[in-house]
Design a protein around this motif. Structure first.
Motif, PDB file in Angstrom:
ATOM      1  N   MET A  30      29.744 152.344  27.048  1.00  0.00           N
ATOM      2  CA  MET A  30      29.474 150.956  27.420  1.00  0.00           C
ATOM      3  C   MET A  30      28.568 150.894  28.645  1.00  0.00           C
ATOM      4  O   MET A  30      27.638 150.078  28.698  1.00  0.00           O
ATOM      5  N   ILE A  31      28.823 151.741  29.626  1.00  0.00           N
ATOM      6  CA  ILE A  31      28.011 151.750  30.847  1.00  0.00           C
ATOM      7  C   ILE A  31      26.585 152.177  30.524  1.00  0.00           C
ATOM      8  O   ILE A  31      25.619 151.550  30.976  1.00  0.00           O
ATOM      9  N   GLU A  32      26.430 153.211  29.707  1.00  0.00           N
ATOM     10  CA  GLU A  32      25.093 153.676  29.333  1.00  0.00           C
ATOM     11  C   GLU A  32      24.364 152.618  28.511  1.00  0.00           C
ATOM     12  O   GLU A  32      23.172 152.362  28.730  1.00  0.00           O
ATOM     13  N   ASP A  33      25.064 151.979  27.574  1.00  0.00           N
ATOM     14  CA  ASP A  33      24.447 150.914  26.784  1.00  0.00           C
ATOM     15  C   ASP A  33      24.013 149.756  27.680  1.00  0.00           C
ATOM     16  O   ASP A  33      22.954 149.154  27.464  1.00  0.00           O
ATOM     17  N   MET A  34      24.824 149.443  28.696  1.00  0.00           N
ATOM     18  CA  MET A  34      24.473 148.362  29.623  1.00  0.00           C
ATOM     19  C   MET A  34      23.215 148.719  30.399  1.00  0.00           C
ATOM     20  O   MET A  34      22.328 147.877  30.563  1.00  0.00           O
ATOM     21  N   ARG A  35      23.103 149.950  30.867  1.00  0.00           N
ATOM     22  CA  ARG A  35      21.891 150.383  31.584  1.00  0.00           C
ATOM     23  C   ARG A  35      20.652 150.195  30.702  1.00  0.00           C
ATOM     24  O   ARG A  35      19.627 149.688  31.150  1.00  0.00           O
ATOM     25  N   GLU A  36      20.758 150.610  29.441  1.00  0.00           N
ATOM     26  CA  GLU A  36      19.636 150.484  28.510  1.00  0.00           C
ATOM     27  C   GLU A  36      19.312 149.028  28.216  1.00  0.00           C
ATOM     28  O   GLU A  36      18.143 148.647  28.163  1.00  0.00           O
ATOM     29  N   LEU A  37      20.334 148.206  28.024  1.00  0.00           N
ATOM     30  CA  LEU A  37      20.125 146.769  27.789  1.00  0.00           C
ATOM     31  C   LEU A  37      19.404 146.120  28.948  1.00  0.00           C
ATOM     32  O   LEU A  37      18.416 145.402  28.767  1.00  0.00           O
TER      33      LEU A  37
END
Length: 105
Positions: free
Chosen positions: A92-99
């Protein structure tokens, strides 16, 4: 999974960020919330219903970003291996960074 990006062009998004989540309000006893370092200006991860519903909320500039993920049960069921909740949090944290990086372009 639910993803929200709420830009604020005329108002300070801090009030929205600091407001309790509707899930927290609906859940008796709320959830466990902890800071997530090095993500936006401020970021928190809330675990609800044990660890069966996770909410990552980030305040960055003039926007509030939210990613939610949940499962009826992350435990082993019907021969399906248990889900590693720590791996879900990290994803979730990595996806948030990418988003956030994509939306800033």
């Amino acid at each position: 999974m639910v993803v929200e990006a709420d830009p604020h062009k005329k108002t300070d998004p801090s009030a929205e960020f600091d407001a309790p989540s509707p899930h927290n309000l609906a859940s008796a006893g709320g959830g466990r919330t902890g800071a997530v370092p090095d993500l936006g200006e401020r970021a928190v991860m809330t675990a609800m219903a044990g660890d069966n519903w996770l909410i990552l909320k980030v305040l960055d500039g003039g926007a509030v970003f939210t990613v939610e993920a949940g499962a009826d049960n992350f435990a082993e069921t019907n021969g399906r291996a248990a889900t590693d909740v720590d791996a879900v949090r990290a994803a979730m944290i990595e996806d948030m960074r990418e988003l956030m990086a994509t939306l800033k372009k």
